[in-house]
Design an enzyme around this catalytic site. Structure first.
Site, PDB file in Angstrom:
ATOM      1  N   ALA A  67      26.051  26.001  48.634  1.00 48.68           N
ATOM      2  CA  ALA A  67      24.740  25.960  48.011  1.00 48.68           C
ATOM      3  C   ALA A  67      24.465  24.297  47.616  1.00 48.68           C
ATOM      4  CB  ALA A  67      24.770  26.456  46.628  1.00 48.68           C
ATOM      5  N   GLY A 112      28.788  28.497  49.663  1.00 44.82           N
ATOM      6  CA  GLY A 112      27.757  29.504  49.857  1.00 44.82           C
ATOM      7  C   GLY A 112      27.398  29.279  51.376  1.00 44.82           C
ATOM      8  N   GLU A 115      29.728  31.734  52.579  1.00 42.64           N
ATOM      9  CA  GLU A 115      29.461  33.100  51.967  1.00 42.64           C
ATOM     10  C   GLU A 115      28.575  33.638  52.997  1.00 42.64           C
ATOM     11  OE1 GLU A 115      29.118  31.477  47.889  1.00 42.64           O
ATOM     12  OE2 GLU A 115      29.813  33.493  47.645  1.00 42.64           O
ATOM     13  N   GLU A 135      34.702  26.274  45.397  1.00 46.29           N
ATOM     14  CA  GLU A 135      33.936  26.583  43.931  1.00 46.29           C
ATOM     15  C   GLU A 135      34.680  26.081  42.758  1.00 46.29           C
ATOM     16  OE1 GLU A 135      33.566  28.723  46.426  1.00 46.29           O
ATOM     17  OE2 GLU A 135      31.496  29.250  46.620  1.00 46.29           O
TER      18      GLU A 135
HETATM   19  N1  DAK Z   1      24.674  20.264  48.224  1.00 51.85           N
HETATM   20  C1  DAK Z   1      24.034  18.939  48.204  1.00 51.85           C
HETATM   21  N2  DAK Z   1      24.124  18.014  49.085  1.00 51.85           N
HETATM   22  C2  DAK Z   1      25.386  17.946  49.660  1.00 51.85           C
HETATM   23  C3  DAK Z   1      26.255  19.263  49.665  1.00 51.85           C
HETATM   24  C4  DAK Z   1      25.872  20.066  48.901  1.00 51.85           C
HETATM   25  N3  DAK Z   1      26.693  21.344  48.986  1.00 51.85           N
HETATM   26  N4  DAK Z   1      27.309  18.740  50.646  1.00 51.85           N
HETATM   27  C5  DAK Z   1      26.857  17.481  51.153  1.00 51.85           C
HETATM   28  N5  DAK Z   1      25.596  17.152  50.708  1.00 51.85           N
HETATM   29  C6  DAK Z   1      25.083  16.071  50.903  1.00 51.85           C
HETATM   30  C7  DAK Z   1      25.773  14.556  50.394  1.00 51.85           C
HETATM   31  O1  DAK Z   1      25.433  14.423  48.786  1.00 51.85           O
HETATM   32  C8  DAK Z   1      25.339  13.506  51.048  1.00 51.85           C
HETATM   33  O2  DAK Z   1      24.181  13.176  50.819  1.00 51.85           O
HETATM   34  P1  DAK Z   1      23.508  11.595  50.365  1.00 51.85           P
HETATM   35  O3  DAK Z   1      24.711  11.267  49.373  1.00 51.85           O
HETATM   36  O4  DAK Z   1      23.729  10.989  51.594  1.00 51.85           O
HETATM   37  O5  DAK Z   1      22.288  11.752  49.943  1.00 51.85           O
HETATM   38  C9  DAK Z   1      25.196  14.065  52.409  1.00 51.85           C
HETATM   39  O6  DAK Z   1      25.169  15.750  52.229  1.00 51.85           O
HETATM   40  C10 DAK Z   1      26.311  13.917  53.514  1.00 51.85           C
HETATM   41  O7  DAK Z   1      27.619  14.362  52.614  1.00 51.85           O
HETATM   42  P2  DAK Z   1      28.879  13.380  52.464  1.00 51.85           P
HETATM   43  O8  DAK Z   1      28.617  11.998  52.314  1.00 51.85           O
HETATM   44  O9  DAK Z   1      29.623  13.915  51.297  1.00 51.85           O
HETATM   45  O10 DAK Z   1      29.712  13.558  53.872  1.00 51.85           O
HETATM   46  P3  DAK Z   1      31.254  13.567  54.172  1.00 51.85           P
HETATM   47  O11 DAK Z   1      31.306  13.651  55.837  1.00 51.85           O
HETATM   48  O12 DAK Z   1      31.740  12.319  53.447  1.00 51.85           O
HETATM   49  O13 DAK Z   1      31.966  14.916  53.468  1.00 51.85           O
HETATM   50  C11 DAK Z   1      31.877  17.400  52.874  1.00 51.85           C
HETATM   51  C12 DAK Z   1      31.469  16.375  54.056  1.00 51.85           C
HETATM   52  C13 DAK Z   1      31.281  18.551  53.513  1.00 51.85           C
HETATM   53  C14 DAK Z   1      33.459  17.295  52.982  1.00 51.85           C
HETATM   54  C15 DAK Z   1      31.337  16.874  51.541  1.00 51.85           C
HETATM   55  O14 DAK Z   1      29.942  16.683  52.008  1.00 51.85           O
HETATM   56  C16 DAK Z   1      31.625  17.838  50.595  1.00 51.85           C
HETATM   57  O15 DAK Z   1      32.702  17.881  49.935  1.00 51.85           O
HETATM   58  N6  DAK Z   1      30.300  18.444  50.232  1.00 51.85           N
HETATM   59  C17 DAK Z   1      30.505  19.416  49.056  1.00 51.85           C
HETATM   60  C18 DAK Z   1      31.150  20.728  49.613  1.00 51.85           C
HETATM   61  C19 DAK Z   1      30.919  21.757  48.377  1.00 51.85           C
HETATM   62  O16 DAK Z   1      31.762  21.520  47.425  1.00 51.85           O
HETATM   63  N7  DAK Z   1      30.025  22.516  48.643  1.00 51.85           N
HETATM   64  C20 DAK Z   1      29.609  23.355  47.300  1.00 51.85           C
HETATM   65  C21 DAK Z   1      30.404  24.729  47.476  1.00 51.85           C
HETATM   66  S1  DAK Z   1      30.376  25.478  45.956  1.00 51.85           S
HETATM   67  C22 DAK Z   1      25.475  29.600  42.335  1.00 51.85           C
HETATM   68  C23 DAK Z   1      25.748  30.420  43.378  1.00 51.85           C
HETATM   69  C24 DAK Z   1      26.513  30.024  44.499  1.00 51.85           C
HETATM   70  C25 DAK Z   1      26.876  28.889  44.391  1.00 51.85           C
HETATM   71  C26 DAK Z   1      26.697  27.937  43.315  1.00 51.85           C
HETATM   72  C27 DAK Z   1      25.911  28.340  42.131  1.00 51.85           C
HETATM   73  N8  DAK Z   1      24.630  30.205  41.321  1.00 51.85           N
HETATM   74  C28 DAK Z   1      24.345  31.500  41.325  1.00 51.85           C
HETATM   75  C29 DAK Z   1      24.384  29.715  40.247  1.00 51.85           C
HETATM   76  C30 DAK Z   1      27.780  28.302  45.500  1.00 51.85           C
HETATM   77  C31 DAK Z   1      28.297  26.910  45.355  1.00 51.85           C
HETATM   78  C32 DAK Z   1      28.672  26.518  46.356  1.00 51.85           C
HETATM   79  O17 DAK Z   1      28.468  26.628  47.522  1.00 51.85           O
END
Ligand code: DAK
Length: 260
Positions: A67, A112, A115, A135
């Site tokens: 997400a 997400g 998911e 998460e």
């Molecule tokens: N959201 C927003 N931007 C994201 C992102 C994300 N999930 N994942 C990556 N990006 C963006 C980064 O911010 C970066 O943008 P800039 O800084 O260049 O503007 C760009 O994508 C490239 O990412 P990285 O520079 O980080 O790329 P790397 O190759 O170094 O790393 C990575 C890739 C996938 C390992 C890393 O980007 C990463 O760890 N990303 C986040 C993974 C993550 O934690 N995803 C979220 C999981 S939690 C909810 C319901 C559901 C959810 C939440 C709330 N509610 C009902 C309230 C679900 C939550 C999730 O999905």
């Protein structure tokens, strides 16, 4: 509808939906959710000749890296519940879609994003696919069905390990656990999904839709899946396609199903 964050293309009755936010690793923002809702409730059902849908991510790095974290930093409890409810509704539309939906996982499928792949009926993992539910790193839990569908797909023990450790797994491990149906070379994910859909496209459409319903009923606490199957079987037996399928078998020819 003019979609902004997903791209919709058609290839001989197969829809290819690409989450089109490559710079943000295809993170699922509100627009992606509302466009997926539109596709699976309005555009997709309006296509009479649709065989199935493939979901994938733009570029070669991510299916969807979760997400959009940048969108939910200021949420209160009620706002978060509403967002979760909205996501659940969209993912149920996908899971209950009467045509097969296949995730072509071309890179990161996290949070997400993972998911979303699990709401699809099948997952094709490219060699670079990485699945995970990170998460707990953020102080939250999966909000779009991950705590339920991961258990359904790979079993409680391994699911709880992945959910609690936030570990990522690659394509081969996902395949070994039953999360990925197939592993293919990077870049071949969509083609493999098309191959499966083309095969399904030769079958009777009502039987396909009823099969999806029955499999879903297995996981619906409000349904008796066996009773559901009895009814669905009866309904299939009353179709013209069943007459055609049986006749084609006896006449040793390929069935020409009409979806009636
Ligand atoms: N959201 C927003 N931007 C994201 C992102 C994300 N999930 N994942 C990556 N990006 C963006 C980064 O911010 C970066 O943008 P800039 O800084 O260049 O503007 C760009 O994508 C490239 O990412 P990285 O520079 O980080 O790329 P790397 O190759 O170094 O790393 C990575 C890739 C996938 C390992 C890393 O980007 C990463 O760890 N990303 C986040 C993974 C993550 O934690 N995803 C979220 C999981 S939690 C909810 C319901 C559901 C959810 C939440 C709330 N509610 C009902 C309230 C679900 C939550 C999730 O999905």
């Amino acid at each position: 509808m003019d979609y902004q964050s997903i791209k919709v293309e058609y290839d001989n009755g197969i829809a290819i939906l690409t989450i089109n936010r490559e710079k943000a690793l295809n993170a699922l923002n509100k627009t992606v959710f509302s466009e997926l809702r539109h596709y699976f409730s309005i555009e997709g059902p309006s296509k009479n000749d649709l065989i199935g849908v493939i979901l994938t991510g733009a570029g070669n790095k991510a299916f969807a890296a979760g997400a959009d974290i940048k969108e939910f930093t200021a949420l209160d409890v009620e706002g978060a519940k509403a967002l979760s409810q909205n996501g659940h509704e969209v993912f149920f539309l996908i899971e209950r879609f009467p045509k097969p939906v296949i995730a072509a996982v071309n890179g990161f499928a996290l949070g997400g994003g993972c998911e979303l792949t699990m709401a699809c009926h099948m997952r094709i993992a490219g060699a670079k696919a990485r699945f995970g539910q990170p998460e707990v790193n953020l102080g939250i839990i999966p909000g779009y069905g991950g705590s339920q569908r991961l258990v359904q797909l790979i079993g409680k023990g391994k699911a709880i390990e992945l959910l609690l450790t936030a570990d990522m797994i690659g394509a081969e491990e996902a395949h070994r656990l039953g999360l990925a149906n197939h592993v293919v070379e990077s870049g071949e994910e969509v083609e493999k999904a098309k191959e499966i859909l083309r095969k399904i496209g030769t079958k009777a459409p009502i039987a396909i839709a009823k099969t999806i319903e029955c499999v879903n009923a297995c996981f619906d606490k409000n349904e008796n899946g066996f009773a559901y199957e009895v009814n669905a079987f009866g309904e299939c037996a009353g179709t013209e396609d069943f007459q055609e399928g049986a006749a084609a078998f006896i006449e040793k020819r390929r069935a020409d199903f009409k979806g009636k």
